[in-house]
Scaffold this active site. Sequence first.
Site, PDB file in Angstrom:
ATOM      1  N   CYS A   2       0.826  -1.195   0.000  1.00 29.24           N
ATOM      2  CA  CYS A   2       0.000   0.000   0.000  1.00 29.24           C
ATOM      3  C   CYS A   2       0.869   1.258   0.000  1.00 29.24           C
ATOM      4  O   CYS A   2       2.051   1.215   0.323  1.00 29.24           O
ATOM      5  CB  CYS A   2      -0.937   0.045   1.185  1.00 29.24           C
ATOM      6  SG  CYS A   2      -1.947  -1.416   1.404  1.00 29.24           S
ATOM      7  N   ARG A  27       5.363  -0.602  -4.652  1.00 31.36           N
ATOM      8  CA  ARG A  27       5.028  -1.227  -3.371  1.00 31.36           C
ATOM      9  C   ARG A  27       4.000  -2.333  -3.519  1.00 31.36           C
ATOM     10  O   ARG A  27       3.833  -3.149  -2.622  1.00 31.36           O
ATOM     11  CB  ARG A  27       4.511  -0.160  -2.389  1.00 31.36           C
ATOM     12  CG  ARG A  27       5.539   0.888  -2.037  1.00 31.36           C
ATOM     13  CD  ARG A  27       4.934   2.003  -1.206  1.00 31.36           C
ATOM     14  NE  ARG A  27       4.597   1.574   0.138  1.00 31.36           N
ATOM     15  CZ  ARG A  27       5.421   1.625   1.175  1.00 31.36           C
ATOM     16  NH1 ARG A  27       6.650   2.073   1.017  1.00 31.36           N
ATOM     17  NH2 ARG A  27       5.037   1.235   2.365  1.00 31.36           N
ATOM     18  N   TRP A  73      -3.457  -2.719  -1.273  1.00 28.38           N
ATOM     19  CA  TRP A  73      -3.164  -4.139  -1.466  1.00 28.38           C
ATOM     20  C   TRP A  73      -4.100  -4.893  -0.535  1.00 28.38           C
ATOM     21  O   TRP A  73      -4.016  -4.760   0.682  1.00 28.38           O
ATOM     22  CB  TRP A  73      -1.704  -4.430  -1.136  1.00 28.38           C
ATOM     23  CG  TRP A  73      -1.216  -5.781  -1.559  1.00 28.38           C
ATOM     24  CD1 TRP A  73      -0.724  -6.136  -2.774  1.00 28.38           C
ATOM     25  CD2 TRP A  73      -1.160  -6.965  -0.750  1.00 28.38           C
ATOM     26  NE1 TRP A  73      -0.349  -7.458  -2.783  1.00 28.38           N
ATOM     27  CE2 TRP A  73      -0.609  -7.992  -1.555  1.00 28.38           C
ATOM     28  CE3 TRP A  73      -1.512  -7.264   0.569  1.00 28.38           C
ATOM     29  CZ2 TRP A  73      -0.400  -9.287  -1.091  1.00 28.38           C
ATOM     30  CZ3 TRP A  73      -1.317  -8.554   1.038  1.00 28.38           C
ATOM     31  CH2 TRP A  73      -0.769  -9.547   0.214  1.00 28.38           C
ATOM     32  N   ASN A  99      -2.876   2.314   5.788  1.00 32.30           N
ATOM     33  CA  ASN A  99      -2.023   1.155   5.527  1.00 32.30           C
ATOM     34  C   ASN A  99      -1.942   0.338   6.802  1.00 32.30           C
ATOM     35  O   ASN A  99      -1.845   0.897   7.898  1.00 32.30           O
ATOM     36  CB  ASN A  99      -0.609   1.583   5.131  1.00 32.30           C
ATOM     37  CG  ASN A  99      -0.561   2.243   3.775  1.00 32.30           C
ATOM     38  OD1 ASN A  99      -1.520   2.193   3.013  1.00 32.30           O
ATOM     39  ND2 ASN A  99       0.564   2.866   3.480  1.00 32.30           N
ATOM     40  N   GLY A 100      -1.922  -0.967   6.673  1.00 36.36           N
ATOM     41  CA  GLY A 100      -1.795  -1.812   7.854  1.00 36.36           C
ATOM     42  C   GLY A 100      -3.001  -2.711   8.040  1.00 36.36           C
ATOM     43  O   GLY A 100      -3.864  -2.833   7.164  1.00 36.36           O
ATOM     44  N   GLU A 480      17.341 -18.811  -4.013  1.00 36.93           N
ATOM     45  CA  GLU A 480      17.065 -17.450  -4.463  1.00 36.93           C
ATOM     46  C   GLU A 480      16.699 -17.427  -5.942  1.00 36.93           C
ATOM     47  O   GLU A 480      15.795 -16.704  -6.360  1.00 36.93           O
ATOM     48  CB  GLU A 480      18.281 -16.554  -4.200  1.00 36.93           C
ATOM     49  CG  GLU A 480      18.190 -15.160  -4.776  1.00 36.93           C
ATOM     50  CD  GLU A 480      17.022 -14.349  -4.270  1.00 36.93           C
ATOM     51  OE1 GLU A 480      16.722 -13.321  -4.902  1.00 36.93           O
ATOM     52  OE2 GLU A 480      16.391 -14.724  -3.255  1.00 36.93           O
ATOM     53  N   LYS A 484      13.157 -15.995  -7.568  1.00 36.38           N
ATOM     54  CA  LYS A 484      13.055 -14.989  -8.623  1.00 36.38           C
ATOM     55  C   LYS A 484      12.190 -15.483  -9.774  1.00 36.38           C
ATOM     56  O   LYS A 484      11.353 -14.767 -10.308  1.00 36.38           O
ATOM     57  CB  LYS A 484      14.451 -14.621  -9.145  1.00 36.38           C
ATOM     58  CG  LYS A 484      15.233 -13.717  -8.251  1.00 36.38           C
ATOM     59  CD  LYS A 484      14.600 -12.336  -8.169  1.00 36.38           C
ATOM     60  CE  LYS A 484      14.872 -11.709  -6.822  1.00 36.38           C
ATOM     61  NZ  LYS A 484      14.198 -12.313  -5.685  1.00 36.38           N
ATOM     62  N   GLU A 487       8.393 -15.761  -8.742  1.00 34.98           N
ATOM     63  CA  GLU A 487       7.652 -14.569  -8.357  1.00 34.98           C
ATOM     64  C   GLU A 487       7.352 -13.639  -9.525  1.00 34.98           C
ATOM     65  O   GLU A 487       6.394 -12.872  -9.459  1.00 34.98           O
ATOM     66  CB  GLU A 487       8.366 -13.809  -7.234  1.00 34.98           C
ATOM     67  CG  GLU A 487       9.672 -13.160  -7.583  1.00 34.98           C
ATOM     68  CD  GLU A 487      10.322 -12.491  -6.375  1.00 34.98           C
ATOM     69  OE1 GLU A 487       9.610 -12.127  -5.426  1.00 34.98           O
ATOM     70  OE2 GLU A 487      11.558 -12.336  -6.381  1.00 34.98           O
ATOM     71  N   HIS A 503      15.774 -38.453  -2.452  1.00 33.67           N
ATOM     72  CA  HIS A 503      14.957 -38.671  -1.253  1.00 33.67           C
ATOM     73  C   HIS A 503      13.519 -38.194  -1.449  1.00 33.67           C
ATOM     74  O   HIS A 503      12.848 -37.827  -0.486  1.00 33.67           O
ATOM     75  CB  HIS A 503      15.604 -37.981  -0.051  1.00 33.67           C
ATOM     76  CG  HIS A 503      16.952 -38.537   0.295  1.00 33.67           C
ATOM     77  ND1 HIS A 503      17.120 -39.686   1.015  1.00 33.67           N
ATOM     78  CD2 HIS A 503      18.202 -38.119  -0.028  1.00 33.67           C
ATOM     79  CE1 HIS A 503      18.410 -39.952   1.152  1.00 33.67           C
ATOM     80  NE2 HIS A 503      19.096 -39.012   0.527  1.00 33.67           N
ATOM     81  N   LYS A 598       6.198  -4.778  -2.749  1.00 28.01           N
ATOM     82  CA  LYS A 598       7.624  -4.565  -2.539  1.00 28.01           C
ATOM     83  C   LYS A 598       7.966  -4.536  -1.060  1.00 28.01           C
ATOM     84  O   LYS A 598       8.906  -5.181  -0.611  1.00 28.01           O
ATOM     85  CB  LYS A 598       8.047  -3.258  -3.208  1.00 28.01           C
ATOM     86  CG  LYS A 598       9.530  -2.918  -3.054  1.00 28.01           C
ATOM     87  CD  LYS A 598      10.409  -3.937  -3.760  1.00 28.01           C
ATOM     88  CE  LYS A 598      11.861  -3.550  -3.743  1.00 28.01           C
ATOM     89  NZ  LYS A 598      12.714  -4.592  -4.330  1.00 28.01           N
TER      90      LYS A 598
END
Length: 603
Positions: A2, A27, A73, A99-100, A480, A484, A487, A503, A598
């Site tokens: 947000c 964001r 968001w 926001n929150g 990592e 990437k 996402e 395994h 973000k």
Amino acid sequence: MCGIVGIVGKNHAEQVIINGLHRLEYRGYDSAGLFVSDGKQEHLIKSQGRIKNLQEKITSEVNGTIGIGHTRWATHGKPSEENAHPHTSQDGKLELVHNGVIENFEELAEEYLANETFYGQTDTEIVVNLIASFIKNEGLTTKEAFQKALTVIRGSYAFALINNEEPDTIYVAKNKSPLLIGLGSDFNVIASDALAVLDQTHEFVEIADNELVTVTADKVTIENQDGEIIDRDSYQAQLDASDIEKGTYPFYMLKEIDEQPTVMRKLTQEYRDEYGNVNIDNQLVNEVAASDRIYIIACGTSYNAGWAAKSLIESVTQIPVEVQLSSEFGYNMPLLSKKPFFIFLTQSGETADSRQVLVQTNQLGFPSLTITNVAGSTLSREAKYTLLLHAGPEIAVASTKAYTAQIAMLAILTQAVGKLKNSEASLSFDAFHELSIIATGMEAMVDEKDYLSDLVKQYLSTTRNAFYIGRGNDYFVASEAALKLKEISYVQAEGFAAGELKHGTIALIEEGTPVLGIITEEKTGPHTRGNLKEVESRGANTIVIATEDLARPGDQVILPKVHPLLTSLVAVIPTQLIAYYASMQRGYDVDKPRNLAKSVTVE
């Protein structure tokens, strides 16, 4: 997550807000809205989707001298115009952006607003009507009602509130979520991030949790919960609006991948003194050296960076290192050592999961360091020490240069601690020399764009699944790399320790499944090659990413040779570009992947 932008005291507030919201797109959001007033007419406009949808709804009649805007968001209620901010009280007087997450919004509705009918499903709609009810039923002023609401609300928030009957004032408060005041000439602004309003001002005032701020065109008044006025100096943001422009790049992510060699050299410049020694606060180095265990606390990409640096730190300092997920550690804290030192890795410095751990470790009296890219951020202010990454703004949601900057920063700190402890490994480790070599190696890798784009077309253009494998530090890079890829391209990608394939994981291999193996360790390289042969025999299409000293004929990606404990810094570069091209070739918005934000400012 947000974004909030507001302004009071300047004509065409709507344009300032729209421009600011555009700069906060990184964001993450799914809807947007704004409210502006000129003291006579009010305009509330909201839209689902991108900010351009909102902008198209703004006509020439929409203008004002005060306003607030928001990118949402979704946390409570689906993305929709009804749930988009700003929210209006049912009496039509108050406008609120938030926001929150309000944890007790249902209890508040039952206790104070039992007879009200709500139009959306958000916690924010409850809050704006709660404030309105205190004004109406208890005869409180806007500020008094706002302050009372803050005392009964439980959760995280950054609020900006306007009363239409006071068209010269914005009321602001925060708890756990970021918010700043920007100081102008005969106007003032508010924003979740200084980047949003750098075209208006470079002078900012920080807000602490549980403070209430009254913002007018010519004055900013900060009060604590007891109503006492707090004087706080402003600071100059060391950024320029040009820092957040893409220039000739089609996406920020590609620009930020290319900037990584420069970041390596910038860190060297910032933290090396004239004698070639590490220039870091001696007290910080002493406290790390005196600890019996280092706990690295992080999320997502920063968590992977912590793992990539673990072996280096332990080898050079001889201090054990644990790497922990913030979201797990805060609620399931393990048995701690007697003299722990906590390092928080966070690009934004606002990560809510990490902050809740920092709050606990502060209460326990343990020393802490935040390594972040954002000066003045919450985790930076609240930790005992801060080391800045000096990487410049990272706009793309998928983090690239922050990952490599965090590892490099940990390498520099490691050198200082190792030298103080006079460890044998520290005698042969020169972080600045190694980062110089790495910067050159990174440049060689980013120059391979066309080749890597073709490789993606050949191996990943239509696949729905892919795997990265490796051992030791290569396994951490694999994690990592997979993050990437998944996402931003939405390919179901996983990073695995190569030795674990037999395994259970090898059952997922089908004809044509891409498997990318990372090989930078001499002792484990032959084993990883054996694992690649195993998946090839079951139909997988394999790609080998190997350092030049370990490469064999047929390997597709050759990495320059660097210090064996810092190979992650060059090995990750081609995987970032692979993810980038996989997303771009599918026609996706590389910088703004679906469902992601973000800066994750809620737990």
